[in-house]
Design a protein around this motif. Sequence first.
Motif, mmCIF file in Angstrom:
data_model
loop_
_atom_site.group_PDB
_atom_site.id
_atom_site.type_symbol
_atom_site.label_atom_id
_atom_site.label_comp_id
_atom_site.label_asym_id
_atom_site.label_seq_id
_atom_site.Cartn_x
_atom_site.Cartn_y
_atom_site.Cartn_z
ATOM 1 N N PHE A 121 16.055 12.546 29.419
ATOM 2 C CA PHE A 121 14.982 11.885 30.169
ATOM 3 C C PHE A 121 15.596 10.995 31.245
ATOM 4 N N VAL A 122 14.835 10.798 32.333
ATOM 5 C CA VAL A 122 15.237 9.874 33.385
ATOM 6 C C VAL A 122 14.018 9.056 33.782
ATOM 7 N N THR A 123 14.248 7.798 34.203
ATOM 8 C CA THR A 123 13.150 6.920 34.597
ATOM 9 C C THR A 123 13.709 5.788 35.442
ATOM 10 N N SER A 124 12.826 4.938 35.945
ATOM 11 C CA SER A 124 13.268 3.738 36.662
ATOM 12 C C SER A 124 12.103 2.774 36.814
ATOM 13 N N ASP A 125 12.432 1.538 37.200
ATOM 14 C CA ASP A 125 11.457 0.523 37.628
ATOM 15 C C ASP A 125 10.400 0.223 36.576
ATOM 16 N N THR A 126 10.833 0.065 35.332
ATOM 17 C CA THR A 126 9.889 -0.364 34.296
ATOM 18 C C THR A 126 9.430 -1.805 34.534
ATOM 19 N N HIS A 127 10.330 -2.673 34.978
ATOM 20 C CA HIS A 127 9.986 -4.070 35.281
ATOM 21 C C HIS A 127 9.378 -4.779 34.071
ATOM 22 N N PHE A 128 9.963 -4.584 32.906
ATOM 23 C CA PHE A 128 9.492 -5.325 31.726
ATOM 24 C C PHE A 128 9.510 -6.829 32.002
ATOM 25 N N GLY A 129 8.443 -7.507 31.619
ATOM 26 C CA GLY A 129 8.372 -8.952 31.744
ATOM 27 C C GLY A 129 8.045 -9.472 33.129
ATOM 28 N N HIS A 130 7.809 -8.584 34.088
ATOM 29 C CA HIS A 130 7.526 -9.000 35.463
ATOM 30 C C HIS A 130 6.028 -9.254 35.616
ATOM 31 N N ALA A 131 5.660 -10.505 35.700
ATOM 32 C CA ALA A 131 4.247 -10.880 35.666
ATOM 33 C C ALA A 131 3.461 -10.365 36.861
ATOM 34 N N ARG A 132 4.112 -10.159 38.021
ATOM 35 C CA ARG A 132 3.387 -9.794 39.234
ATOM 36 C C ARG A 132 3.476 -8.320 39.590
ATOM 37 N N ILE A 133 4.192 -7.524 38.808
ATOM 38 C CA ILE A 133 4.412 -6.149 39.242
ATOM 39 C C ILE A 133 3.123 -5.336 39.245
ATOM 40 N N SER A 134 2.178 -5.632 38.341
ATOM 41 C CA SER A 134 0.912 -4.893 38.370
ATOM 42 C C SER A 134 0.164 -5.146 39.666
ATOM 43 N N GLU A 135 0.227 -6.375 40.155
ATOM 44 C CA GLU A 135 -0.406 -6.711 41.433
ATOM 45 C C GLU A 135 0.341 -6.059 42.594
ATOM 46 N N LEU A 136 1.658 -6.135 42.580
ATOM 47 C CA LEU A 136 2.461 -5.643 43.696
ATOM 48 C C LEU A 136 2.474 -4.121 43.785
ATOM 49 N N ALA A 137 2.494 -3.466 42.620
ATOM 50 C CA ALA A 137 2.605 -2.006 42.606
ATOM 51 C C ALA A 137 1.305 -1.308 42.227
ATOM 52 N N GLY A 138 0.232 -2.073 42.063
ATOM 53 C CA GLY A 138 -1.056 -1.482 41.750
ATOM 54 C C GLY A 138 -1.126 -0.867 40.366
ATOM 55 N N ARG A 139 -0.467 -1.490 39.394
ATOM 56 C CA ARG A 139 -0.512 -0.968 38.030
ATOM 57 C C ARG A 139 -1.819 -1.384 37.339
ATOM 58 N N PRO A 140 -2.322 -0.557 36.425
ATOM 59 C CA PRO A 140 -3.659 -0.779 35.863
ATOM 60 C C PRO A 140 -3.679 -1.683 34.633
ATOM 61 N N PHE A 141 -2.812 -2.698 34.586
ATOM 62 C CA PHE A 141 -2.733 -3.539 33.405
ATOM 63 C C PHE A 141 -3.293 -4.925 33.704
ATOM 64 N N ARG A 142 -3.988 -5.492 32.736
ATOM 65 C CA ARG A 142 -4.637 -6.790 32.934
ATOM 66 C C ARG A 142 -3.701 -7.958 32.715
ATOM 67 N N SER A 143 -2.577 -7.734 32.053
ATOM 68 C CA SER A 143 -1.614 -8.799 31.794
ATOM 69 C C SER A 143 -0.238 -8.196 31.615
ATOM 70 N N VAL A 144 0.812 -9.031 31.749
ATOM 71 C CA VAL A 144 2.168 -8.534 31.560
ATOM 72 C C VAL A 144 2.385 -8.130 30.106
ATOM 73 N N GLU A 145 1.695 -8.807 29.180
ATOM 74 C CA GLU A 145 1.830 -8.445 27.766
ATOM 75 C C GLU A 145 1.269 -7.054 27.508
ATOM 76 N N GLU A 146 0.125 -6.745 28.125
ATOM 77 C CA GLU A 146 -0.455 -5.405 27.976
ATOM 78 C C GLU A 146 0.472 -4.356 28.586
ATOM 79 N N MET A 147 1.019 -4.657 29.755
ATOM 80 C CA MET A 147 1.930 -3.711 30.402
ATOM 81 C C MET A 147 3.159 -3.455 29.546
ATOM 82 N N ASP A 148 3.789 -4.511 29.072
ATOM 83 C CA ASP A 148 5.002 -4.343 28.274
ATOM 84 C C ASP A 148 4.743 -3.509 27.029
ATOM 85 N N ALA A 149 3.637 -3.807 26.340
ATOM 86 C CA ALA A 149 3.317 -3.063 25.119
ATOM 87 C C ALA A 149 3.070 -1.589 25.414
ATOM 88 N N GLU A 150 2.403 -1.310 26.525
ATOM 89 C CA GLU A 150 2.095 0.073 26.867
ATOM 90 C C GLU A 150 3.345 0.824 27.311
#
Length: 252
Positions: free
Chosen positions: A28-57
């Motif tokens: 497998f290959v991947t990149s740019d998970t940005h675990f713990g980055h509070a603003r990445i959902s806003e900056l990258a348009g991710r569909p998560f309501r909080s950084v905790e939700e993003m990290d868990a998902e």
Amino acid sequence: MPSVRRSREATGDRIVRYPTFDFDQVDFVTSDTHFGHARISELAGRPFRSVEEMDAELVRRWNEAVGPYDVVLHLGDVALGSIQHSLPLIAVLHGRRFLVPGNHDRVSTATQSRSAIERFTPLHEDAGWNILREVIEGLRGGRRLIASHYAYRGDSQDVDRHVSHRPVDDGTPLIHGHTHSRENGPDGNQFHVGVDAFGYAPVPFELIDAWLADLQSEEGEMAAIVRDRSALLEAAPLSEVAERFGVDLGGL
């Protein structure tokens, strides 16, 4: 010390040395998970309501796709924010994990101080990560491949940043992250593998294999056109070559 291979820049005589890596081992290959980055959902348009939700998902989707013994190549920006928060998260991810550092990684020789690298490298290794260099090259099924956090061209902003850290585009296929593009995969001889383009989960390397096979097929088609025309002592018309590859030359 890692072994290295030399390649010559198309634009000069400088020799570029990239450490070699065995891509045949990667699942497998991947990149740019940005675990713990509070603003990445806003900056990258991710569909998560909080950084905790993003990290868990991100953890859930990673561990559903990757088995305990699979090999994963991560092309940078694995985590931001508090190291006390992010390290336990990235430690529970399945697989044997290799990290090609990105501009936000605390172990990047391109963007971090020596003291920071000396401090954070053991912490990442204790969390199960094998730290590689910023650009690596090797073979996948006998075909040369380069991997880097940075693309040959393209950025998450309007201008290409970190130009001095980008690999040299000598035509070799490149897998990369950094752009946060939502468009899947290939762009000429480069392929974006970031989670924003692939459902926030690692990409099976079979997809990269299919892309490499397609590139090789196109090269074979181009060579066949040239051989056929050469046998007739004719040059292949540019329009004919373009048509075979779906390129509109606008009547030129």
